[in-house]
Structure formats: structure tokens, C-alpha cells
Enzyme design. Structure first.
Site, short mmCIF file in Angstrom:
data_model
loop_
_atom_site.label_atom_id
_atom_site.label_comp_id
_atom_site.label_asym_id
_atom_site.label_seq_id
_atom_site.Cartn_x
_atom_site.Cartn_y
_atom_site.Cartn_z
N THR A 197 6.01 5.97 2.65
CA THR A 197 5.58 4.91 1.66
C THR A 197 4.45 4.24 2.11
O THR A 197 4.07 4.10 3.19
CB THR A 197 6.68 3.71 1.78
OG1 THR A 197 6.14 2.54 0.96
CG2 THR A 197 7.14 3.32 3.22
N ASP A 199 3.62 1.39 1.61
CA ASP A 199 3.55 -0.23 1.80
C ASP A 199 3.89 -0.39 3.23
O ASP A 199 3.46 -1.56 3.67
CB ASP A 199 5.12 -0.54 1.05
CG ASP A 199 5.05 -0.37 -0.42
OD1 ASP A 199 3.97 -0.45 -0.92
OD2 ASP A 199 6.10 -0.27 -1.02
N ARG A 230 -20.78 -11.95 -8.92
CA ARG A 230 -19.47 -12.36 -9.10
C ARG A 230 -18.66 -12.30 -7.87
O ARG A 230 -18.98 -11.55 -7.05
CB ARG A 230 -18.97 -11.54 -10.25
CG ARG A 230 -19.19 -11.76 -11.62
CD ARG A 230 -18.63 -10.98 -12.57
NE ARG A 230 -19.10 -11.31 -14.05
CZ ARG A 230 -18.71 -10.48 -15.18
NH1 ARG A 230 -17.77 -9.77 -14.88
NH2 ARG A 230 -19.15 -10.71 -16.18
N MET A 233 -1.17 -2.23 -4.18
CA MET A 233 0.20 -2.70 -4.03
C MET A 233 0.74 -2.84 -2.57
O MET A 233 -0.11 -2.92 -1.65
CB MET A 233 0.74 -1.17 -4.43
CG MET A 233 0.34 -0.81 -6.08
SD MET A 233 0.53 0.94 -6.33
CE MET A 233 2.34 1.13 -5.88
N GLY A 234 2.12 -2.96 -2.61
CA GLY A 234 2.55 -3.34 -1.29
C GLY A 234 3.95 -4.24 -1.40
O GLY A 234 4.58 -4.42 -0.42
N ARG A 235 4.30 -4.52 -2.61
CA ARG A 235 5.21 -5.22 -2.85
C ARG A 235 5.41 -6.46 -2.20
O ARG A 235 4.56 -7.23 -2.25
CB ARG A 235 6.60 -4.54 -2.72
CG ARG A 235 6.78 -3.22 -3.95
CD ARG A 235 8.15 -2.74 -3.97
NE ARG A 235 8.74 -2.34 -2.44
CZ ARG A 235 10.12 -2.39 -2.36
NH1 ARG A 235 11.04 -2.69 -3.26
NH2 ARG A 235 10.47 -1.98 -1.22
#
Length: 199
Positions: A82, A84, A119, A126-128
Site C-alpha cells: 500500500t 499509504d 503563486r 493520497m494517504g487516507r
């Protein structure tokens, strides 16, 4: 759960090491959340005469594998795959380094764009509920601020710091992991005008 299967030979997998995702087209459906799904899975394991279930995935996938072993004595092998990096007893999961490397590259490209247009740029990774990709990306890309799901956001401190950074450098980089907390509310979606989503 549908019992779809295909034989896998050496030539099918020998060059997979550098590729992400799944060539099987499998999903991350949790059979414990669907009525009758666990029974279907057990029947398929028996029908296909499998000695063990090799579960490649993260917290949810390996949680299902552990439950199948605990409740139904299914032989399982858990592979921590994963991006994550949210599994205990594992230093780094397969996919985490790749995701972070790609995110750092994206952050550096955003810095060039931000500098060109004066800017502050926001990169969402991602990573929850685990902020490892955001944290490592922020460190490796020398980001000016990082938003993590494990920490509440201090908007005033972030604003003050980014204002100083932008005045000095004419560019700023913020790395955010989704979702992050702001005064007890969960942030959802991508609302920034100068932002990109990655990894």
C-alpha cells in the site's frame, strides 16, 4: 467473490516488479461488509482448491485476511502493499517509496510553475488517514507547509508563514494529505485554485 480466476505463470509476473496496481483487475471489496460474501469467498477457495490466500494490500485488505484466518482458519499470507504506509509492524510498505518519489517530482515541477506565476501552490497526495506520503514529500521537496490528517490545522499560523515565504521567495509549496482536520471538520475534495492532485 464472483469466483473469477486465471492461471498465473512466470511469464505473466516476471516484469511486474516495476508496475503499480493489479493486472488481475481485482478490487478492494470487503466481504465482511456484504451479506453472504464471506460464504462465497470460502466456497471459491474450496472450489479452486487453493492452499492459501495471498492478500496484497493495506489496512483494509490485510484486516480481511486476518479475519478470514481468525474466524474461518483460512491459510493466508499478508503482503504489505500500500502506498499509504499505514500498517503496523512494517517499516515501509511496497508502493510507499514510489508514491513519495513521484510526489516529490510533482512538487518540484509545481515549484517551477509557482515561481513563474508568483503563486503558492498546493499539492494533494493520497494517504487516507495516514500522512506518511505527505510528510516525506514535504521533507524531501523542502515544502513550506504540510497538512496531515493526524494534526489539526492552524490556519492563522499557516497563513502567516506562507505570506512571509511568498514575500521572500515569490513562491510557496504546501503539501496536503487528504483528509485533514480544520477545527473538527474534515476537509473533502480539492477547492484550491492553484493545486494539483498526485499519487
Amino acid at each position: 467473490m464472483e469466483g473469477n480466476s486465471q492461471p498465473v505463470a512466470l511469464q505473466d509476473v516476471k516484469e511486474l516488479v516495476g508496475k503499480g496496481g493489479t493486472f488481475l483487475g481485482s478490487s478492494r471489496t470487503n466481504p465482511f461488509k456484504k451479506e453472504g460474501a464471506v460464504e462465497k469467498c470460502l466456497a471459491n477457495l474450496k472450489k479452486l482448491k487453493l492452499d492459501a490466500l495471498v492478500a496484497c494490500g493495506g489496512e483494509d485488505t490485510l484486516g480481511v485476511a486476518a479475519k478470514l484466518f481468525k474466524l474461518h482458519q483460512v491459510n493466508v499470507v499478508g503482503v504489505p502493499k500500500t502506498m499509504d504506509n499505514d500498517l503496523s509492524a512494517t517499516d515501509y510498505t511496497f508502493g510507499f517509496d514510489t508514491a513519495t518519489t513521484i510526489a516529490v517530482d510533482a512538487a518540484e515541477r509545481l515549484r517551477d510553475t509557482g515561481r513563474s506565476h508568483r503563486r503558492i501552490m498546493v499539492l494533494e497526495v493520497m494517504g487516507r488517514h495516514a500522512g506518511w506520503v505527505a510528510l516525506y514529500t514535504a521533507i524531501a521537496s523542502a515544502a513550506d507547509w504540510v497538512l496531515l490528517p493526524e494534526r489539526k490545522v492552524d490556519i492563522k499560523a499557516m497563513y502567516s508563514h506562507l505570506k512571509k515565504v511568498h514575500a521572500r521567495d515569490k513562491v510557496g509549496i504546501v503539501i496536503t494529505s487528504k483528509p485533514w482536520n480544520y477545527r473538527g471538520r474534515r476537509r473533502k475534495g480539492n477547492n484550491s485554485t492553484s493545486s494539483a492532485t498526485c499519487c
